[in-house]
Write a protein that holds these residues in place. Structure first.
Motif, PDB file in Angstrom:
ATOM      1  N   HIS A  78      22.327  12.927  12.643  1.00 41.48           N
ATOM      2  CA  HIS A  78      23.406  11.984  12.968  1.00 41.48           C
ATOM      3  C   HIS A  78      22.891  10.561  13.152  1.00 41.48           C
ATOM      4  O   HIS A  78      23.582   9.719  13.727  1.00 41.48           O
ATOM      5  N   ILE A  79      21.662  10.294  12.693  1.00 43.93           N
ATOM      6  CA  ILE A  79      21.068   8.953  12.793  1.00 43.93           C
ATOM      7  C   ILE A  79      20.728   8.481  11.382  1.00 43.93           C
ATOM      8  O   ILE A  79      20.183   9.254  10.582  1.00 43.93           O
ATOM      9  N   PRO A  80      21.021   7.226  11.035  1.00 47.76           N
ATOM     10  CA  PRO A  80      20.654   6.717   9.703  1.00 47.76           C
ATOM     11  C   PRO A  80      19.169   6.909   9.423  1.00 47.76           C
ATOM     12  O   PRO A  80      18.325   6.811  10.324  1.00 47.76           O
ATOM     13  N   LEU A  81      18.848   7.159   8.176  1.00 49.19           N
ATOM     14  CA  LEU A  81      17.479   7.490   7.785  1.00 49.19           C
ATOM     15  C   LEU A  81      16.487   6.392   8.153  1.00 49.19           C
ATOM     16  O   LEU A  81      15.405   6.661   8.683  1.00 49.19           O
ATOM     17  N   ASP A  82      16.847   5.133   7.898  1.00 50.52           N
ATOM     18  CA  ASP A  82      15.919   4.039   8.196  1.00 50.52           C
ATOM     19  C   ASP A  82      15.689   3.886   9.687  1.00 50.52           C
ATOM     20  O   ASP A  82      14.578   3.591  10.135  1.00 50.52           O
ATOM     21  N   ALA A  84      15.888   6.387  11.937  1.00 50.01           N
ATOM     22  CA  ALA A  84      15.047   7.512  12.349  1.00 50.01           C
ATOM     23  C   ALA A  84      13.592   7.266  11.970  1.00 50.01           C
ATOM     24  O   ALA A  84      12.674   7.580  12.731  1.00 50.01           O
ATOM     25  N   ALA A  85      13.366   6.680  10.793  1.00 49.42           N
ATOM     26  CA  ALA A  85      11.998   6.396  10.351  1.00 49.42           C
ATOM     27  C   ALA A  85      11.326   5.376  11.258  1.00 49.42           C
ATOM     28  O   ALA A  85      10.136   5.504  11.581  1.00 49.42           O
ATOM     29  N   ARG A  86      12.066   4.364  11.687  1.00 48.87           N
ATOM     30  CA  ARG A  86      11.479   3.360  12.587  1.00 48.87           C
ATOM     31  C   ARG A  86      11.124   3.973  13.943  1.00 48.87           C
ATOM     32  O   ARG A  86      10.107   3.610  14.554  1.00 48.87           O
ATOM     33  N   LEU A  87      11.967   4.891  14.411  1.00 51.10           N
ATOM     34  CA  LEU A  87      11.653   5.564  15.673  1.00 51.10           C
ATOM     35  C   LEU A  87      10.398   6.414  15.535  1.00 51.10           C
ATOM     36  O   LEU A  87       9.543   6.443  16.429  1.00 51.10           O
ATOM     37  N   LEU A  88      10.267   7.103  14.420  1.00 48.99           N
ATOM     38  CA  LEU A  88       9.103   7.956  14.207  1.00 48.99           C
ATOM     39  C   LEU A  88       7.813   7.151  14.125  1.00 48.99           C
ATOM     40  O   LEU A  88       6.789   7.544  14.681  1.00 48.99           O
ATOM     41  N   GLU A 109      10.057  14.360   3.914  1.00 54.24           N
ATOM     42  CA  GLU A 109       9.493  13.470   2.895  1.00 54.24           C
ATOM     43  C   GLU A 109      10.282  12.171   2.807  1.00 54.24           C
ATOM     44  O   GLU A 109       9.704  11.085   2.645  1.00 54.24           O
ATOM     45  N   ALA A 110      11.605  12.254   2.931  1.00 51.42           N
ATOM     46  CA  ALA A 110      12.442  11.050   2.897  1.00 51.42           C
ATOM     47  C   ALA A 110      12.116  10.122   4.061  1.00 51.42           C
ATOM     48  O   ALA A 110      12.049   8.891   3.897  1.00 51.42           O
ATOM     49  N   LEU A 111      11.876  10.700   5.234  1.00 50.01           N
ATOM     50  CA  LEU A 111      11.518   9.888   6.399  1.00 50.01           C
ATOM     51  C   LEU A 111      10.149   9.240   6.214  1.00 50.01           C
ATOM     52  O   LEU A 111       9.952   8.069   6.560  1.00 50.01           O
ATOM     53  N   LEU A 112       9.200   9.997   5.674  1.00 48.64           N
ATOM     54  CA  LEU A 112       7.864   9.436   5.429  1.00 48.64           C
ATOM     55  C   LEU A 112       7.922   8.287   4.435  1.00 48.64           C
ATOM     56  O   LEU A 112       7.193   7.295   4.571  1.00 48.64           O
TER      57      LEU A 112
END
Length: 455
Positions: A78-82, A84-88, A109-112
């Motif tokens: 439920h979080i936009p991909l970009d 979520a990636a910044r949080l990671l 892989e999409a998050l990476l």
């Protein structure tokens, strides 16, 4: 403290309903650990995602670090991909790897791909190691110094790189080939003469692990040697990273939970209890119950085999629950004790015979004590002729002693045999041992009864 967390969860619910924009200010009042716990109390992943999205990213990343990876997986839906990636990428690489491990491969892989290249590279390198190993847990940022440096040089260097290092417990002295040659604690560094060299104060008797070392062994080493971090080295002795004490605490909780579930014959799961439906709970328990149900048929087989003896002396049936119950409990006590000793490293595989003989002696002492009580109990409560009462009392007492001795012996041997066969000793759970002892105990009981009463 728990009341504060519950109150915070309620205030978060109210803020979400009223859309008052107070969530950023509200969570600033609490440490990230409490915010994470409050988030886990919210009803839906959509609510949890909304709270995280409204928080400053740096703080949201800290909260994310304290959430269960399974819960993070649901929130990320439920979080936009970009976002979520910044949080990671704001998390330590080992924590980010742990979260990505729980996701579907395509989503991970999409998050990476969305993460900054340096952070993504670090996470990918960790994910190449097998799960539940030191390599997967290690932190790549640590303080690396040269042994010929002076203490003053090392402290100056530490001031320069300190803000970029997550955890500073030790300084690791490496040679020109990046091989670990010594370790110096921060305390020793601060208290040492500034003119001395690192090689004069560093510890050279090193405790290290390889990247493929199991995480439970890493935890045991940290506990055994009272370390705050342990270095991970390759086959040439080159430093790869460190595993810190905070990760080990999580490991110990996870491993203890896993062992407790296995001892109760329950399939291990990482999902929180309240997030599992009754169907999920039933599915994780039914396999063992079916296996135990089939195994329990052995008890019925023994009873049918000695039906004639039971018909002749019905009083034999009165003591069956007492005998097999006590035997099962004695076996469960032993299995739990030996499994725990194995987990703590107090017992080694080569000590199999010694442990079995030790528990056999313990079982004989326990059996003698309980057997004497059984003799008195059977003699008093059996309303039969004197000679029959005496024979039945002797049968019950002797059976009790043999069953308990057998139960403790088997209960000691099975976890050690399982360990030697590379099976988790916790699989030899209390229900499994109890079922086995039930059938074996009945067989012993009726064999003794046949010898004394019908011989």
């Amino acid at each position: 403290m728990q009341e504060r967390v519950v109150a915070l969860a309620q205030r978060l619910r109210e803020s979400l309903q009223e859309s008052d924009g107070l969530i950023p200010a509200l969570v600033q009042e609490f440490p990230p650990q409490d915010v994470a716990e409050a988030l886990s109390l919210l009803d839906e992943p959509t609510q949890q995602a909304l709270v995280l999205v409204q928080m400053p990213e740096e703080q949201a990343a800290e909260v994310l670090d304290y959430l269960e990876p399974v819960l993070v997986e649901e929130i990320f839906e439920h979080i936009p991909l970009d976002k979520a990636a910044r949080l990671l990428q704001a998390l330590p690489a080992d924590d980010a790897a742990q979260i990505l491990e729980e996701l579907e491969q395509s989503k991970a892989e999409a998050l990476l791909q969305q993460m900054a290249p340096p952070e993504a590279r670090d996470v990918r390198e960790l994910l190449e190691y097998p799960p539940n190993t030191a390599g997967r847990l290690m932190v790549r940022q640590y303080v690396r110094v040269r042994p010929e440096w002076t203490i003053e040089q090392a402290i100056d260097y530490l001031r320069q790189i300190g803000p970029d290092i997550e955890t500073i417990y030790y300084l690791y002295a490496v040679d020109t080939r990046q091989r670990l040659v010594g370790v110096c604690s921060l305390r020793e560094l601060v208290l040492a003469d500034p003119s001395k060299r690192i090689e004069q104060i560093m510890e050279t008797d090193l405790v290290v692990v390889k990247p493929e070392t199991d995480q439970e062994e890493v935890a045991n080493l940290l506990s055994k040697y009272d370390l705050l971090a342990i270095p991970v080295v390759d086959e040439l002795g080159r430093m790869l990273g460190i595993v810190t004490i905070d990760d080990v605490v999580d490991i110990l909780v996870s491993e203890s939970t896993e062992d407790v579930l296995k001892l109760g014959a329950v399939e291990v799961t990482e999902e929180p209890y309240m997030s599992q439906s009754p169907w999920d709970l039933a599915r994780k328990r039914v396999r063992w119950l079916i296996l135990l149900f089939i195994a329990e048929r052995l008890t019925g087989t023994v009873l049918r085999a000695y039906d004639e003896e039971i018909q002749k002396v019905s009083a034999l049936a009165w003591f069956i629950p007492l005998l097999i119950g006590t035997g099962g409990n004695a076996g469960s006590q032993t299995t739990t004790t030996v499994t725990r000793a194995l987990a703590l490293g107090e017992v080694r595989l080569h000590q199999l015979l010694k442990v079995v003989l030790r528990e056999m002696a313990t079982g004989l002492m326990l059996g003698l004590l309980i057997g004497l009580i059984g003799v008195v109990n059977a003699f008093i409560w059996t309303q039969k002729e004197f000679h029959l009462r005496l024979e039945l009392a002797l049968t019950v007492g002797l059976s009790q002693m043999v069953i308990i001795a057998m139960a403790t012996t088997v209960g000691a041997a099975l976890p050690l045999i399982a360990k030697r066969l590379n099976i988790d000793p916790a699989v030899m759970s209390a229900p499994f041992i109890t079922t086995l002892i039930d059938a074996a105990g009945l067989l012993i009981y009726f064999l003794i009864a046949k010898a004394i009463l019908f011989g």
